[in-house]
Design an enzyme around this catalytic site. Sequence first.
Site, PDB file in Angstrom:
ATOM      1  N   ARG A 105     -17.021   8.139   8.858  1.00 36.15           N
ATOM      2  CA  ARG A 105     -17.212   9.505   8.380  1.00 36.15           C
ATOM      3  C   ARG A 105     -16.546  10.477   9.352  1.00 36.15           C
ATOM      4  NH1 ARG A 105     -22.269  13.402   9.148  1.00 36.15           N
ATOM      5  NH2 ARG A 105     -21.325  15.151   8.084  1.00 36.15           N
ATOM      6  N   HIS A 143     -17.370  20.931   8.468  1.00 35.91           N
ATOM      7  CA  HIS A 143     -18.301  20.667   9.570  1.00 35.91           C
ATOM      8  C   HIS A 143     -18.102  21.775  10.616  1.00 35.91           C
ATOM      9  CE1 HIS A 143     -20.698  17.282  11.723  1.00 35.91           C
ATOM     10  NE2 HIS A 143     -20.804  18.367  12.470  1.00 35.91           N
ATOM     11  N   GLU A 202     -24.850  19.969   7.482  1.00 32.40           N
ATOM     12  CA  GLU A 202     -25.955  20.645   8.162  1.00 32.40           C
ATOM     13  C   GLU A 202     -25.953  22.168   8.040  1.00 32.40           C
ATOM     14  OE1 GLU A 202     -26.883  19.442  12.090  1.00 32.40           O
ATOM     15  OE2 GLU A 202     -27.051  17.330  11.554  1.00 32.40           O
ATOM     16  N   ASN A 241     -29.065  13.524   8.052  1.00 28.92           N
ATOM     17  CA  ASN A 241     -28.819  13.527   9.495  1.00 28.92           C
ATOM     18  C   ASN A 241     -30.183  13.610  10.161  1.00 28.92           C
ATOM     19  OD1 ASN A 241     -26.177  13.716   8.682  1.00 28.92           O
ATOM     20  ND2 ASN A 241     -25.759  15.677   9.667  1.00 28.92           N
ATOM     21  N   TYR A 265     -32.442  13.126  13.693  1.00 30.57           N
ATOM     22  CA  TYR A 265     -32.516  12.922  15.142  1.00 30.57           C
ATOM     23  C   TYR A 265     -33.967  12.826  15.615  1.00 30.57           C
ATOM     24  CZ  TYR A 265     -27.548  13.736  15.240  1.00 30.57           C
ATOM     25  OH  TYR A 265     -26.207  13.608  15.009  1.00 30.57           O
ATOM     26  N   GLU A 273     -25.960  10.656   9.908  1.00 27.50           N
ATOM     27  CA  GLU A 273     -25.950  10.806  11.367  1.00 27.50           C
ATOM     28  C   GLU A 273     -27.290  10.356  11.913  1.00 27.50           C
ATOM     29  OE1 GLU A 273     -25.026  14.697  12.996  1.00 27.50           O
ATOM     30  OE2 GLU A 273     -23.373  14.927  11.580  1.00 27.50           O
TER      31      GLU A 273
END
Length: 464
Positions: A82, A126, A171, A310, A312, A370
């Site tokens: 990606r 992005h 995002e 994504n 985290y 991600e």
Amino acid sequence: MAGNKEKTFLWGAASAAYQVEGAWQADGKGLSNWDVYTNLYRVTEPGTGRQQTGNVAINAYDRAQYLSDIQLMRELGLGGYRFSLAWSRILPEGTGRVNAAGLDHYSRFVDDLLEAGLAPMVTLFHWDMPQALEDRGGWSSRDSVGWFRDYAAIVRERLADRVESFITFNEPFIDLFLIEPMVEIARGGFGDPGAITDAQWGRQALPMHHWMLASAETIGDFRAAGYKGEVGLALPLMPTLPEREGAPEDVAAAGLADAVINRWCLDAMFKGRYPDEVMAEFSRRDPQFAAVEADFPILAANRPDFLGVNFYAPAFVRHAAEAPLDFRWGAYNPDPKPQAFNGPVKPEYLKLLLERIRDDYGNPPVYITENGAGFGDSDERFERGLVLDPLRADYISRHIEAALAARAGGVDLRGYMVWSLFDNFEWMQGYDRRFGIIHVDFETQKRTRKQSFETYREIIAKGV
Ligand code: GCO
């Protein structure tokens, strides 16, 4: 990759143009907002003590460099990669004149990936916008929807015959409600997230709508053009947890944070509207925002083919009267050290998040687009030709385990992409935050595998 269940699970890695490419003035590229932020406004300096830019980054625009990087991807066993396109390489002024050299570069890169057996997943945006468009009002202008559609159409015409997977935006919340406000503050000093104001957030609701609208219109354009692959968005999703359990004001704050951070875009994608709390809070701050409801039918008519997650960390949320919308998120980390840069290490929340998407949004196809961690230099030491990064290795294997457990429970999970293959330029933190499973010496561009690379390689080899 295109959406059916017989396709094999996609193991990948993710990156973004400004964070890796360098070559900021090569082959007719125009300036992007990030070229200006780092070179002119020096936004990394207050936080890192040095001016750091993506002018060279990790040299990924260079073909000799990226061909050897692709060898590392093969060694890892990746099925896909990606990456994002720099709009300002393709349209140096953002609209109008196409720069053939920029488009050729990406076309050749796609061919080189395919030649190596890697499926390209292309992110159109992005965070790096052509500066010429920033100067015309950027995402605050409704014209941005048309600018983006035109750019996306140029990319589609050139790449869609070989790329089976596109992501329109990466995002929305993080860029519009964290990074851009921090950049604005950093122009006058330290880009402290705690200094972001309610007024700044109030100004970002319309840009957010323009991203959602541009995404929906672009999905419609791809379908109308007969595109056979899949188009999705990559969202930063984080379960929001009250910082003080049992404190009603924190519970309420966590609920509102969930609406703003998670449900705003999820509802836009899969329900064709925005949450009531979002409409109420942001219409109060910007009366123009109340009118966006008129566009909801466009959102509803262009449901994405997949969701990019994504992930985290979860976010702890506290009621804070001085913070935007009266809530503070992500500032509190209840865990003992070591802590990851993006929050507490809690893989169980990835599983809960995926289950929630399954249950609340009709079980759409999902890729983890991600997932990864930076722990600081103390987690990284060279030993016999390898960089040992035990915390990252552990982070990745536990998150993959959680994701696969959700998949076993019926979540339609199609793939997993680690952030990131290489150490790279981490926005406001410049090169001071490493996220790679491959170490990069930023002076020499030398690549060295980390322990987490070996861990991920073994997981891929074992398969799902
Ligand atoms: C993104 C991310 C990446 C970061 C990563 C580590 O939003 O897609 O910000 O660009 O490098 O999340 O912080």
